[in-house]
Design a protein around this motif. Structure first.
Motif: not given
Ligand SMILES: [Zn+2]
Length: 254
Positions: A9, A69-70, A135, A139, A175
């Motif tokens: 992350h 991710d993110d 993504h 989310h 997500p």
């Molecule tokens: Zn995420």
């Protein structure tokens, strides 16, 4: 084959206890990259993993892919320079509506405010060879969301990122790892070529390209735990009977 896909992350120091799991320090991340090299793994792009599971190309026996991710700004500030040092490809899955903003989708989890990538940084990552994936726009837990909203989240994020980059955005990550059969079908309907989940295990020929498996690398993982995940792609520890044997082998390698 088989290919282990790693999920990160943030590559930064945690600001509070809730973030410890999500933040791998730059030093620990560099050590992970060194361990990948020393263990003789080849780092593959997401597109190459998709070619491998579809049987279009034969992949090396020791293969790994790196994902984030993110789309927090540290992907650009801290992860990119280390990836470039090693010459490794990676994918960054971006929450499209938060580009240039903040990670306010994490507030309910006691996560501190973090700056998200700006559109310029997203473009610079792409120009540096980093694969930019979607993504969702906001989310959401796709496995628990109505189909119309899932469709909107998948399509909007794809179009926004494609406009930003001037190229196709064919890859997606769920997500929270939240998916359902309906969400998976909608990923296909909205034109994606592949998606990764957070199911454990390695990816092989005939693994579902819309439910690729990933192993989460946590901020607190010690080098030996990273080694286990790299070799066995598990999110849970293997049975205790195996651990002693595995650790002994890893120690021998170091
Ligand atoms: Zn995420």
């Amino acid at each position: 084959m088989p290919v282990t896909m790693l999920m990160y992350h943030m590559i930064t120091h945690p600001k509070n206890a809730n973030e410890v799991r999500l933040c791998r320090t730059p030093d620990a991340f560099r050590k992970d990259m060194e361990q990948i090299r020393q263990a003789g793994y080849q780092v593959l792009s997401f597109a190459t993993v998709l070619d491998g599971v579809a049987g279009r190309v034969k992949l090396p026996d020791k293969a790994v892919a790196i994902t984030f991710d993110d789309g927090i700004a540290c992907a650009y500030e801290n992860a990119l320079p280390i990836l470039q040092e090693f010459g490794y490809p990676a994918s960054v899955f971006v929450v499209s509506s938060r580009v240039g903003g903040y990670n306010d989708f994490g507030e309910g989890f006691g996560l501190p405010r973090r700056r998200m990538l700006t559109s310029n940084e997203v473009r610079e990552l792409a120009e540096s060879g980093i694969d930019i994936g979607s993504h969702t726009a906001n989310h959401l837990w796709l496995g628990k969301t109505d189909k119309a909203v899932v469709f909107q989240e998948l399509l909007e994020s794809k179009m926004v990122l494609e406009d930003m980059l001037g190229r196709e955005v064919p890859h997606f990550a769920y997500p929270f790892g939240s998916w359902s059969t309906q969400a998976r079908d909608t990923v296909i309907e909205t034109g994606y070529k592949g998606a990764c989940s957070t199911l454990s295990g390695r990816n092989r020929k005939d693994t579902d390209p819309y439910l690729l498996r990933r192993s989460e690398i946590k901020g607190s993982d010690a080098p030996w735990q990273f080694g286990l995940k790299l070799n066995f792609a598990t999110n849970d520890m293997p049975p205790l009977s195996d651990v002693r044997h595995i650790v002994r082998q890893l120690i021998k390698k170091w």
